[in-house]
Write an enzyme that holds these catalytic residues in place. Sequence first.
Site: not given
Length: 252
Positions: A143, A79
Site C-alpha cells: 500500500y 479515492n
Amino acid sequence: MPGERPGRRLVVVTGGTKGVGAGIARAFAEAGDEVVVCARRPPQAPLDGVEFAPLDLRDPPAVRAFFGRLTRLDVLVNNAGGAPHRLLAGTEAERHARVIDLNLVAPLTASLAAYDLLKRARGSIVMIGSVSGTRPSPGTAAYGAAKAGLENLARSMAAEWAPEVRVNTLVVGMVRTELSHLHYGGEDGIEAVSRTVPLGRLAVPTDIGRAAVFLASDAAAYITGAGLLVHGGGERPAFLDAATVNKPDREH
C-alpha cells in the site's frame, strides 16, 4: 447517469460509499456540485445529494465504459484504495500485487478514461494519497509503495496534461472512520494514537473532503502537481521521546 444541470460541476468520486470517500462526496455535494460515487457495492445508507453507480475499478473495460457514458466531467477524485494489515514475508506476491493494482493502477486507469472529458472542461483530478507513501509502512508495504507511486504519477500527469487539466494529491494522515478499530484498536487505542498527532486528534472524513473541494476549486487555479499534507502536523519523531536529554521541564 446524472442528468444535465447547467451551472453545476459534475464530480466523480471513486470508492465514495464509506469512510473518507463518503466524506469527500458529501463535501462536494454541500458545495453545490453534482456528485457520482462509484464502487463495487452501494453505500449502506444513501448519501444525500449523491448518486451511486456500480463499478469495479480494477476492470479497465468497465471503467472505460463508465466514463464513456458521461457527457461531461469537471472533477475526478481517485479515492478508491486501502489495504489490510499484511506482513511482506507472510503473504504471497500476488496478494500484494492486488493491493498495488487497486491503489495505483486503478487511479491511472480511471484518469486515462476520464482525460478527454476533463480536458474539454479544463477540469481537475484529485488523488487521495497517504503519508504511508512518504515513510516506511510496515504491515502495509505494498500500500505504501502504491501511494508513493501515486504521488509521482500525479506530478507526471500534471506536467503532461497542463494547462487543460490540473492534477494534485492529498497526502492524508490517520483518519477516524468506521474501520479505525482494525488499525488502532478500540477507543483506548484511538485515543493513544491521537496523542501522537500534533493537533491531538485523528482526522475525520470531513477534513479530507474540504481539502479535496479546495484543490478542485478556482481558489486553487494555480496549483497543479502539488501534494497537500492533511495529517494534523504529522508524527512526532520517536527519537525525541527516547532521548534522555532536552526534555521539557514538566514542573514549570
